[in-house]
Design an enzyme around this catalytic site. Structure first.
Site, short mmCIF file in Angstrom:
data_model
loop_
_atom_site.label_atom_id
_atom_site.label_comp_id
_atom_site.label_asym_id
_atom_site.label_seq_id
_atom_site.Cartn_x
_atom_site.Cartn_y
_atom_site.Cartn_z
N ASP A 67 12.79 -30.54 31.21
CA ASP A 67 11.57 -31.04 30.58
C ASP A 67 11.12 -30.14 29.44
O ASP A 67 11.67 -29.05 29.23
CB ASP A 67 10.46 -31.20 31.63
CG ASP A 67 10.31 -29.98 32.54
OD1 ASP A 67 10.88 -28.92 32.23
OD2 ASP A 67 9.61 -30.08 33.56
N ASN A 135 1.89 -30.12 43.78
CA ASN A 135 1.64 -31.52 44.15
C ASN A 135 2.94 -32.28 44.45
O ASN A 135 2.95 -33.50 44.57
CB ASN A 135 0.86 -32.24 43.04
CG ASN A 135 1.64 -32.29 41.72
OD1 ASN A 135 2.76 -31.79 41.64
ND2 ASN A 135 1.04 -32.87 40.70
N HIS A 137 5.61 -32.32 42.45
CA HIS A 137 6.34 -32.83 41.29
C HIS A 137 7.66 -32.09 41.10
O HIS A 137 7.80 -30.94 41.50
CB HIS A 137 5.47 -32.86 40.02
CG HIS A 137 5.21 -31.56 39.33
ND1 HIS A 137 4.01 -31.29 38.72
CD2 HIS A 137 5.98 -30.47 39.12
CE1 HIS A 137 4.08 -30.09 38.16
NE2 HIS A 137 5.26 -29.57 38.39
N GLU A 142 5.20 -36.52 37.96
CA GLU A 142 4.00 -36.37 38.78
C GLU A 142 3.98 -37.43 39.90
O GLU A 142 4.70 -38.43 39.82
CB GLU A 142 2.75 -36.55 37.90
CG GLU A 142 2.63 -35.53 36.75
CD GLU A 142 2.12 -34.16 37.22
OE1 GLU A 142 2.40 -33.76 38.37
OE2 GLU A 142 1.47 -33.48 36.41
C1 GLP Z 1 6.24 -26.81 35.85
C2 GLP Z 1 7.66 -27.30 35.58
C3 GLP Z 1 8.38 -27.61 36.85
C4 GLP Z 1 8.24 -26.45 37.84
C5 GLP Z 1 6.78 -26.26 38.15
C6 GLP Z 1 6.53 -25.15 39.17
O1 GLP Z 1 5.35 -27.84 36.06
N1 GLP Z 1 7.69 -28.46 34.74
O2 GLP Z 1 9.75 -27.88 36.56
O3 GLP Z 1 8.97 -26.70 38.99
O4 GLP Z 1 6.13 -25.93 36.95
O5 GLP Z 1 6.39 -23.95 38.50
P1 GLP Z 1 6.39 -22.53 39.19
O6 GLP Z 1 7.80 -22.26 39.56
O7 GLP Z 1 5.91 -21.61 38.11
O8 GLP Z 1 5.49 -22.60 40.35
#
Ligand code: GLP
Length: 240
Positions: A67, A135, A137, A142
């Site tokens: 992404d 959440n 995702h 989402e």
């Molecule tokens: C962002 C990314 C996700 C990732 C999520 C969790 O939203 N788009 O791909 O999994 O963050 O991030 P973290 O690993 O910093 O908790």
């Protein structure tokens, strides 16, 4: 789903490295799907250390990222292309031409989505790395996203923007839109590696592993994939 519970982030990195290297070493042209966020950073550090110390080569490895924020380019420190360059790409021998991320700066984002899906269809991931949002995702899919979705534009939930605000000067600077691989694109990977740590992921991890398979928790679809390895610490596993 194979669940590996370890003590801390260092152990997550070393277990995840073993899984990643199985793919990278068995196929020099493997397509590896990569992720951003804080969760994969330890794995990327381990991949770099292994590259430097053991000589694992990425010369012909191809990458696809999950992404990107809409409106940020590679000069912006908060963009995912910047993150990937900084945390991995600049430190291993990947060929620039083999690196692929969705372009958040395309003037026509629908064209960008269609092109990215076409690219993914032409080179399905041998392994896809995922973090998980609080959440549930995956990528930026989402809750409520169709399991049939392909690359698309998402309006980020307020909670996701708040979670990610730590990388920006203020919440106002966090983009409101992102482009993400869809859930169908993620499920198309031959193997999926999920990393998660910390108490704030425990509920999402529970829903992913033991919850009902439902679009309310995007990660729950992983129960339907035939080859998922989940590497988590004890806090993230605390509700299992
Ligand atoms: C962002 C990314 C996700 C990732 C999520 C969790 O939203 N788009 O791909 O999994 O963050 O991030 P973290 O690993 O910093 O908790």
């Amino acid at each position: 789903m194979k669940v590996i519970v370890v003590k801390n982030s260092n152990e997550i990195a070393s277990e995840a490295l073993k899984v990643m290297l199985e793919t990278v070493k068995s196929n020099s042209k493997a397509v590896i799907g990569l992720a951003t966020g804080s969760s994969p950073i330890g794995l990327y550090e381990s991949m770099i250390a292994d590259h430097v110390n053991s000589g694992t080569s990425y010369a012909d490895i191809r990458t696809v990222n999950l992404d990107e924020y809409v409106g940020l380019d590679e000069k912006s420190e908060q963009s995912y292309i910047y993150f990937m360059n900084d945390n991995l790409f600049k430190s291993v021998n990947l060929n620039k031409n083999n690196i692929n991320l969705p372009n958040g700066m395309n003037a026509d984002m629908q064209v960008e989505c269609d092109n990215y899906t076409a690219l993914l269809n032409s080179m399905p991931q041998d392994i896809q790395l995922l973090g998980i949002g609080a959440n549930g995702h995956i990528g930026f899919n989402e809750p409520g996203t169709s399991f049939d979705s392909t690359t698309h534009i998402v309006e980020l939930e307020e909670g996701t923007r708040i979670d990610n605000a730590r990388f920006f000067n203020s919440l106002d600077e966090v983009p409101k839109f992102a482009i993400t691989m869809g859930i169908a694109n993620i499920m198309n990977a031959k193997k999926i590696l999920v990393v998660a740590n910390g108490k704030n992921k425990a509920k999402a991890v529970f829903e992913m592993v033991k919850g009902q398979v439902s679009e309310n928790c995007p990660a729950s679809i992983l129960q339907k994939h035939k080859d998922v390895v989940l590497v988590i610490d004890e806090s993230a596993a605390s509700l299992l």
